[in-house]
Write an enzyme that holds these catalytic residues in place. Structure first.
Site, PDB file in Angstrom:
ATOM      1  N   CYS A  69       0.823  -1.215   0.000  1.00 45.49           N
ATOM      2  CA  CYS A  69       0.000   0.000   0.000  1.00 45.49           C
ATOM      3  C   CYS A  69       0.862   1.272   0.000  1.00 45.49           C
ATOM      4  CB  CYS A  69      -1.007  -0.048   1.138  1.00 45.49           C
ATOM      5  SG  CYS A  69      -2.426   1.015   0.811  1.00 45.49           S
ATOM      6  N   HIS A  88      -3.176  -5.213   1.671  1.00 48.85           N
ATOM      7  CA  HIS A  88      -2.540  -5.469   2.972  1.00 48.85           C
ATOM      8  C   HIS A  88      -2.658  -6.952   3.363  1.00 48.85           C
ATOM      9  CE1 HIS A  88      -2.297  -1.211   4.423  1.00 48.85           C
ATOM     10  NE2 HIS A  88      -3.242  -1.058   3.529  1.00 48.85           N
ATOM     11  N   GLU A 138      -1.041  -8.546   5.467  1.00 50.59           N
ATOM     12  CA  GLU A 138      -0.737  -8.742   6.895  1.00 50.59           C
ATOM     13  C   GLU A 138      -1.993  -8.699   7.764  1.00 50.59           C
ATOM     14  OE1 GLU A 138      -0.312  -6.062   5.184  1.00 50.59           O
ATOM     15  OE2 GLU A 138      -0.903  -4.333   6.386  1.00 50.59           O
TER      16      GLU A 138
HETATM   17  N1  GLN Z   1      -3.409   6.470   0.806  1.00 52.05           N
HETATM   18  C1  GLN Z   1      -2.185   6.197   1.510  1.00 52.05           C
HETATM   19  C2  GLN Z   1      -1.008   6.978   0.923  1.00 52.05           C
HETATM   20  O1  GLN Z   1      -1.143   7.644  -0.036  1.00 52.05           O
HETATM   21  C3  GLN Z   1      -1.888   4.721   1.531  1.00 52.05           C
HETATM   22  C4  GLN Z   1      -2.926   3.991   2.330  1.00 52.05           C
HETATM   23  C5  GLN Z   1      -2.433   2.755   2.995  1.00 52.05           C
HETATM   24  O2  GLN Z   1      -1.239   2.503   3.099  1.00 52.05           O
HETATM   25  N2  GLN Z   1      -3.340   1.983   3.536  1.00 52.05           N
HETATM   26  O3  GLN Z   1       0.063   6.906   1.426  1.00 52.05           O
END
Ligand code: GLN
Length: 212
Positions: free
Chosen positions: A78, A177, A179
């Protein structure tokens, strides 16, 4: 094998647990000496802009950038995916990344309405059927260079076909994610990448010693 989890912000504990489940020695990384001690690193989700600011103030930005560029196996989930991208869309003005994967990643790509959702996603190289992919204000990969290999795409709904898993040599990134699901197969896949990198290292060292 020692795997670090960048522990500046985000779901560090869950990654440590998943790595331990697949048999790694997992350690939080907050300072340079800790970064130097690990064979691979996970960059967790969180907020990519905040992680960069904290990395700068902990004097980890340049060392991390260097180790990633030099071949340390690294997995970004992410926000971590955003941080491994060479190019980003929807970032703040002059938002920095560590880079390494030849791709353009769009932040918050799934739209503000769909803040979070989950769905099954098959990942190339991860046996046992689709993983449950949890997306939280997630990015997707909008454009991929020739060196990167697409591992996973969304298979249903309006985002069908969007790239959400990618690998380029020693670097792995997912929009979602793993995890958070109790299924450590993606961490197992990453551990294999670290294992391969260590044995390649050993081979090339043995070879260069043999050449002398
Ligand atoms: N939207 C977040 C960002 O731009 C990422 C979101 C996340 O890691 N769950 O960093």
């Amino acid at each position: 094998m020692k795997i670090g989890v960048l522990a500046l912000q985000g779901d560090v504990r869950e990654h440590l647990a998943a790595l331990r489940e697949v048999g790694a020695e997992a350690l939080p990384v907050r300072r340079l000496s800790e970064l130097e001690a690990v064979d691979g690193l996970v960059i967790p989700g969180g907020e990519s802009t905040t992680i960069v600011k904290l990395a700068r103030s902990f004097e980890l930005f340049e060392p991390l950038h260097k180790r990633i560029a030099e071949g340390m196996p690294t997995y970004g989930s992410c926000a971590g995916m955003i941080l491994l991208a060479d190019r980003i869309l929807g970032g703040t003005a002059d938002q920095e990344t560590f880079g390494g994967i030849d791709m353009t990643v769009r932040r918050n790509a799934f739209g503000r309405q769909v803040e979070s959702f989950e769905e099954p996603v098959p990942i190339e190289g991860v046996p046992g059927g689709p993983v449950t992919a949890v997306f939280i204000r997630a990015p997707w990969v909008e454009e991929v260079g020739p060196a990167a290999q697409v591992l996973a795409r969304v298979e249903s709904g309006p985002a069908t076909g969007r790239i959400v898993g990618i690998r380029q040599q020693h670097l792995l990134a997912t929009s979602f994610h793993p995890e958070l699901t109790g299924d450590a197969r993606v961490h197992g896949y990453f551990l294999n990448m670290v294992r391969e990198a260590l044995s390649d290292d050993g081979l090339s060292r043995a070879k260069s010693e043999g050449d002398q």
